[in-house]
Design a protein around this motif. Structure first.
Motif, PDB file in Angstrom:
ATOM      1  N   ALA A 173      46.244  16.289  43.334  1.00  0.00           N
ATOM      2  CA  ALA A 173      46.469  15.067  44.189  1.00  0.00           C
ATOM      3  C   ALA A 173      45.016  14.771  44.602  1.00  0.00           C
ATOM      4  O   ALA A 173      44.673  13.220  44.676  1.00  0.00           O
ATOM      5  CB  ALA A 173      46.987  15.470  45.431  1.00  0.00           C
ATOM      6  N   GLU A 174      43.837  15.546  44.838  1.00  0.00           N
ATOM      7  CA  GLU A 174      42.481  14.657  45.135  1.00  0.00           C
ATOM      8  C   GLU A 174      41.924  14.117  43.560  1.00  0.00           C
ATOM      9  O   GLU A 174      41.350  13.297  44.006  1.00  0.00           O
ATOM     10  CB  GLU A 174      41.719  16.022  45.535  1.00  0.00           C
ATOM     11  N   ALA A 175      42.344  14.646  42.443  1.00  0.00           N
ATOM     12  CA  ALA A 175      41.739  14.204  41.316  1.00  0.00           C
ATOM     13  C   ALA A 175      42.314  12.708  41.118  1.00  0.00           C
ATOM     14  O   ALA A 175      41.770  12.001  40.639  1.00  0.00           O
ATOM     15  CB  ALA A 175      42.118  15.218  40.177  1.00  0.00           C
ATOM     16  N   LEU A 176      43.789  12.604  41.287  1.00  0.00           N
ATOM     17  CA  LEU A 176      44.297  11.322  41.528  1.00  0.00           C
ATOM     18  C   LEU A 176      43.703  10.305  42.323  1.00  0.00           C
ATOM     19  O   LEU A 176      43.534   9.062  41.899  1.00  0.00           O
ATOM     20  CB  LEU A 176      45.905  11.501  41.783  1.00  0.00           C
ATOM     21  N   GLY A 177      43.077  10.626  43.373  1.00  0.00           N
ATOM     22  CA  GLY A 177      42.715   9.915  44.217  1.00  0.00           C
ATOM     23  C   GLY A 177      41.371   9.201  43.722  1.00  0.00           C
ATOM     24  O   GLY A 177      40.958   8.135  43.664  1.00  0.00           O
ATOM     25  N   HIS A 178      40.488   9.803  43.019  1.00  0.00           N
ATOM     26  CA  HIS A 178      39.229   9.657  42.390  1.00  0.00           C
ATOM     27  C   HIS A 178      39.352   9.070  41.101  1.00  0.00           C
ATOM     28  O   HIS A 178      38.542   8.163  40.430  1.00  0.00           O
ATOM     29  CB  HIS A 178      38.299  11.010  42.019  1.00  0.00           C
ATOM     30  N   ALA A 179      40.585   9.217  40.671  1.00  0.00           N
ATOM     31  CA  ALA A 179      40.662   8.440  39.158  1.00  0.00           C
ATOM     32  C   ALA A 179      41.460   7.158  39.235  1.00  0.00           C
ATOM     33  O   ALA A 179      42.287   6.738  38.486  1.00  0.00           O
ATOM     34  CB  ALA A 179      41.209   9.531  38.262  1.00  0.00           C
ATOM     35  N   ALA A 180      41.882   6.689  40.678  1.00  0.00           N
ATOM     36  CA  ALA A 180      42.778   5.577  40.920  1.00  0.00           C
ATOM     37  C   ALA A 180      42.478   4.288  39.732  1.00  0.00           C
ATOM     38  O   ALA A 180      43.407   3.644  39.427  1.00  0.00           O
ATOM     39  CB  ALA A 180      42.657   5.010  42.240  1.00  0.00           C
ATOM     40  N   ASP A 181      41.360   3.965  39.296  1.00  0.00           N
ATOM     41  CA  ASP A 181      40.934   3.063  38.375  1.00  0.00           C
ATOM     42  C   ASP A 181      41.080   3.339  36.852  1.00  0.00           C
ATOM     43  O   ASP A 181      40.541   2.640  36.257  1.00  0.00           O
ATOM     44  CB  ASP A 181      39.551   2.622  38.820  1.00  0.00           C
ATOM     45  N   GLU A 182      41.633   4.627  36.790  1.00  0.00           N
ATOM     46  CA  GLU A 182      41.550   4.946  35.238  1.00  0.00           C
ATOM     47  C   GLU A 182      42.992   5.129  35.007  1.00  0.00           C
ATOM     48  O   GLU A 182      43.510   6.552  35.355  1.00  0.00           O
ATOM     49  CB  GLU A 182      40.665   6.129  35.064  1.00  0.00           C
ATOM     50  N   PRO A 183      43.705   4.421  34.344  1.00  0.00           N
ATOM     51  CA  PRO A 183      45.024   4.501  34.070  1.00  0.00           C
ATOM     52  C   PRO A 183      45.554   5.866  33.353  1.00  0.00           C
ATOM     53  O   PRO A 183      46.474   6.684  33.737  1.00  0.00           O
ATOM     54  CB  PRO A 183      45.635   3.377  33.350  1.00  0.00           C
ATOM     55  N   VAL A 184      44.786   6.248  32.259  1.00  0.00           N
ATOM     56  CA  VAL A 184      45.050   7.398  31.328  1.00  0.00           C
ATOM     57  C   VAL A 184      44.730   8.842  32.246  1.00  0.00           C
ATOM     58  O   VAL A 184      45.578   9.479  32.039  1.00  0.00           O
ATOM     59  CB  VAL A 184      43.951   7.140  30.003  1.00  0.00           C
TER      60      VAL A 184
END
Length: 384
Positions: A173-184
Motif C-alpha cells: 500500500a505504501e509502495a502504491l502511494g509512491h508509484a502513483a504516477d507510474e501506471p505499470v
C-alpha cells in the motif's frame, strides 16, 4: 471317707486345669485375631466402595506404606505395582503426611508405570485416614497440559502466519502511494496486493474452518452422498492450477460407493489433498486420484510424483502449520492447515487418513471412510 475326699480333690483339680486350658485358648484366640489384624488390616467402612467407584486414582496405605486397597485408575496409571507404590515421590509424600498428620497437595510429573517412557502430569492429594492409614488421590492432568500447549502453539503460529501477509499489505500500500504516477508499477503492486489479500483471506477462512471442526465431535445432519461425485468436485477445483503447470490429473474407475456425511466438508478434504499433490509435483508430471470399496471401507487415494516426504516428518504432517518445505509452501500460497483440516474432516466422519511417501518418488494419501449401509438411490431416467 478318705475315698470321698480323693474324689472331691480330683474333681477340683480337673476343674482348675479345665479353666486354665479355656483361659489359654481365649488368650491364644485374642493374640491370633490381633496378629491377623496386623497382617490383614481391614479398610475402614465405605472406603472399598468409594475407591471402586473412582474414575481417578485412589490408594489406601497401611502403617508400613503397603497398598491395602487401590482403585482401577491407580492400576491403569501404573501408580501401584505388586501392592506397592511405584514412585518414590509418592512414598516420600506419604511418609510426610504420616509424620506431620497434615494433608498435602502437589503437582507431579511421573513416568506412566515404573519402566514407562511416557510421562504424566498428576495432581495428587494425601491425607490421614483414621489413625493408621493414609489415603492418596491422584488426578491425571496430562491431557489438560497437552491442550494448553497446543493452544499456546496455535496462538503463536497464528500470530506468525498473519504477520507476513499483513506486513506485505502494508508495504505494498505504501509502495502504491509512491508509484502513483507510474501506471505499470501501480498495476504490478496492485496485483501483488490482491495476491496477499487473497492469501490473508484464505488463511483466515481456514483458521475459522479448523476451529469449527475441532469443536464438532460428530456430524449433525449427515446425508447419503455419492463418493464419486465428491471426488469429481474435489478434482474440478484444481483443474485450472494443474493445467497451468501441465500436470495431468488421472481419475480411476467409478466406485459407485455411498457414504453418510457432509458434502461440503468431504469435497474440501479431497480438494486439499489434490491441491497438495499438484503444488508439490513437477511441471509435466501426473497426479492419480481414485476411489474404491473393500470390505465395507471406502478408500479415496491421491498419488503424486512429487518431491516426497522424509520419514522423520511423516508423523507431523497433519499438525497445524507444519510444512515439510517452508519456502515452497509459501511460494505456492500454502497455509500449513490443509492436511490438519483433512484429518479432522475424516475423523468426524468416522474414518482415518494414512500416508506413504518416499523422498524423490512421491507420496500417496489414503482417506478411509465407512461405507453407507443404505443402498444407493436408484438411477432415474428421462420421463417419457
Amino acid at each position: 471317707m478318705e475315698s470321698t475326699w480323693l474324689v472331691l480333690l480330683s474333681l477340683a483339680l480337673g476343674l482348675t486345669v479345665g479353666a486354665g486350658f479355656v483361659t489359654l485358648l481365649y488368650v491364644a484366640e485374642r493374640h491370633g485375631k490381633r496378629a491377623a489384624d496386623v497382617v490383614n488390616p481391614a479398610v475402614p467402612d465405605g472406603i472399598d466402595q468409594v475407591l471402586d467407584a473412582l474414575e481417578s486414582a485412589g490408594v489406601v496405605l497401611d502403617p508400613s506404606n503397603n497398598v491395602i486397597k487401590s482403585s482401577p485408575g491407580a492400576l491403569s496409571m501404573g501408580l501401584v505395582v505388586n501392592q506397592q507404590l511405584a514412585h518414590l515421590e509418592l512414598l516420600d509424600l506419604a511418609r510426610g503426611v504420616r509424620r506431620t498428620g497434615e494433608a498435602v497437595s502437589e503437582e507431579l510429573v511421573l513416568s506412566r508405570g515404573p519402566f514407562g517412557d511416557a510421562s504424566m502430569h498428576l495432581r495428587v492429594r494425601l491425607a490421614r485416614l483414621g489413625s493408621r492409614y493414609v489415603l492418596l488421590l491422584a488426578e491425571d492432568r496430562t491431557e489438560a497440559f497437552r491442550l494448553d500447549e497446543v493452544r499456546r502453539d496455535f496462538v503463536a503460529n497464528i500470530s506468525h502466519e498473519l504477520k507476513t501477509p499483513i506486513a506485505a499489505v502494508g508495504l505494498l500500500a505504501e509502495a502504491l502511494g509512491h508509484a502513483a504516477d507510474e501506471p505499470v508499477q501501480v498495476r504490478r503492486f496492485a496485483d501483488r496486493l490482491t495476491t496477499e489479500a487473497e492469501r490473508l483471506a484464505r488463511l483466515t477462512q481456514e483458521i475459522i474452518e479448523l476451529s469449527r471442526l475441532q469443536a464438532q465431535d460428530a456430524l449433525r445432519e449427515p446425508e447419503l452422498l455419492d463418493i464419486d461425485g465428491i471426488v469429481a468436485a474435489g478434482i474440478d477445483q484444481n483443474r485450472v492450477v494443474a493445467d497451468a503447470d501441465r500436470i495431468t490429473i488421472a481419475v480411476g474407475k467409478k466406485s459407485r460407493a455411498m457414504v453418510h456425511g457432509d458434502e461440503r466438508l468431504l469435497v474440501m478434504a479431497v480438494h486439499n489433498l489434490v491441491a497438495n499433490a499438484v503444488h508439490y509435483s513437477a511441471p509435466g508430471s501426473r497426479v492419480g486420484v481414485g476411489a474404491r470399496v473393500s470390505d465395507g471401507v471406502i478408500q479415496i487415494t491421491v498419488t503424486d510424483q512429487g518431491v516426497g516426504i522424509p520419514e522423520g516428518d511423516l508423523d507431523r504432517i497433519f499438525e497445524r502449520f507444519f510444512r515439510v518445505d517452508q519456502a515452497r509452501s509459501r511460494n505456492t500460497g500454502g497455509t500449513g492447515l490443509g492436511l490438519a483440516i483433512v484429518k479432522h474432516v475424516v475423523q468426524i466422519h468416522g474414518g482415518d487418513i494414512r500416508v506413504w511417501s518416499q523422498p524423490g518418488h512421491g507420496s500417496t494419501f489414503t482417506i478411509r471412510l465407512p461405507e453407507a449401509t443404505h443402498p444407493a438411490p436408484a438411477a432415474t431416467g428421462d420421463t417419457p
